[in-house]
Motif scaffolding. Structure first.
Motif, PDB file in Angstrom:
ATOM      1  N   ASN A   8      82.168  46.951  35.307  1.00 41.22           N
ATOM      2  CA  ASN A   8      83.172  45.899  35.088  1.00 41.22           C
ATOM      3  C   ASN A   8      83.634  45.856  33.643  1.00 41.22           C
ATOM      4  O   ASN A   8      84.826  45.647  33.374  1.00 41.22           O
ATOM      5  N   LYS A  11      86.075  48.875  33.347  1.00 41.80           N
ATOM      6  CA  LYS A  11      87.384  48.747  33.988  1.00 41.80           C
ATOM      7  C   LYS A  11      88.242  47.642  33.387  1.00 41.80           C
ATOM      8  O   LYS A  11      89.465  47.703  33.508  1.00 41.80           O
ATOM      9  N   THR A  12      87.653  46.689  32.696  1.00 36.80           N
ATOM     10  CA  THR A  12      88.437  45.632  32.043  1.00 36.80           C
ATOM     11  C   THR A  12      88.682  45.913  30.562  1.00 36.80           C
ATOM     12  O   THR A  12      89.326  45.118  29.888  1.00 36.80           O
ATOM     13  N   ASN A  14      86.323  46.305  28.062  1.00 37.96           N
ATOM     14  CA  ASN A  14      85.441  45.483  27.235  1.00 37.96           C
ATOM     15  C   ASN A  14      84.109  46.177  26.974  1.00 37.96           C
ATOM     16  O   ASN A  14      83.052  45.565  27.072  1.00 37.96           O
ATOM     17  N   ASP A  21      88.394  51.180  25.450  1.00 40.52           N
ATOM     18  CA  ASP A  21      88.965  49.881  25.811  1.00 40.52           C
ATOM     19  C   ASP A  21      90.489  49.935  25.819  1.00 40.52           C
ATOM     20  O   ASP A  21      91.131  49.346  26.702  1.00 40.52           O
ATOM     21  N   ARG A  25      92.655  49.177  29.151  1.00 36.53           N
ATOM     22  CA  ARG A  25      93.618  48.063  29.114  1.00 36.53           C
ATOM     23  C   ARG A  25      95.022  48.555  29.407  1.00 36.53           C
ATOM     24  O   ARG A  25      95.794  47.891  30.099  1.00 36.53           O
ATOM     25  N   TRP A  28      95.315  49.093  33.179  1.00 42.28           N
ATOM     26  CA  TRP A  28      95.487  47.846  33.928  1.00 42.28           C
ATOM     27  C   TRP A  28      96.880  47.258  33.718  1.00 42.28           C
ATOM     28  O   TRP A  28      97.510  46.777  34.644  1.00 42.28           O
ATOM     29  N   TRP A  59      88.612  53.482  41.259  1.00 42.47           N
ATOM     30  CA  TRP A  59      89.344  52.556  40.394  1.00 42.47           C
ATOM     31  C   TRP A  59      90.653  53.194  39.919  1.00 42.47           C
ATOM     32  O   TRP A  59      91.697  52.556  39.926  1.00 42.47           O
ATOM     33  N   THR A  63      94.506  51.873  40.586  1.00 43.24           N
ATOM     34  CA  THR A  63      95.324  51.363  39.486  1.00 43.24           C
ATOM     35  C   THR A  63      96.412  52.310  38.982  1.00 43.24           C
ATOM     36  O   THR A  63      97.408  51.840  38.439  1.00 43.24           O
ATOM     37  N   ILE A 113      94.022  41.359  28.363  1.00 41.24           N
ATOM     38  CA  ILE A 113      94.323  41.778  29.736  1.00 41.24           C
ATOM     39  C   ILE A 113      94.919  40.615  30.494  1.00 41.24           C
ATOM     40  O   ILE A 113      94.523  39.507  30.400  1.00 41.24           O
TER      41      ILE A 113
END
Length: 113
Positions: A8, A11-12, A14, A21, A25, A28, A59, A63, A113
């Motif tokens: 997580n 994928k975010t 972070n 990152d 980002r 996404w 993922w 995306t 994000i």
């Protein structure tokens, strides 16, 4: 689970690694990232975070606006060292030449994000 937390964070965008990152980002926000950054984030997920490559492939397929049902899994298999053309290297998330000036990282990491 610990692996879920690592996945997580990846994928975010972070993870604490600015180039990784930035790539995640951008993915996404736009549904896209350059091939060289794709390789860095894939290598990071598999080699540094020790997350199964299948999760990254899923993922990316979810995306990416340019997701390719044949190429995407093949590249992830290679990153996970289980494909027909396995990578014999690890892409550095720190000393990466993909953002020599640092402009890409500054632009993407500063965006939420």
């Amino acid at each position: 689970e610990e692996e879920d937390a690592r996945f997580n964070a990846w994928k975010t965008g972070n993870t604490g690694y600015p180039l990784v990152d930035s790539g995640m980002r951008e993915l996404w926000k736009t549904g896209w990232m350059t091939q060289s950054v794709r390789m860095v984030v894939a290598s990071f997920l598999v080699e540094y975070l020790r997350v199964n490559w299948v999760r990254g492939a899923k993922w990316f397929h979810y995306t990416l606006v340019d997701a390719d049902s044949a190429i995407n899994p093949m590249m992830w298999q290679n990153a996970g060292r289980s494909g027909i053309d396995q990578w014999n290297f690890i892409m550095s998330p720190v000393a990466a030449s993909q953002d020599a000036s640092g402009e890409y990282t500054k632009k993407m990491v500063s965006r939420a994000i």
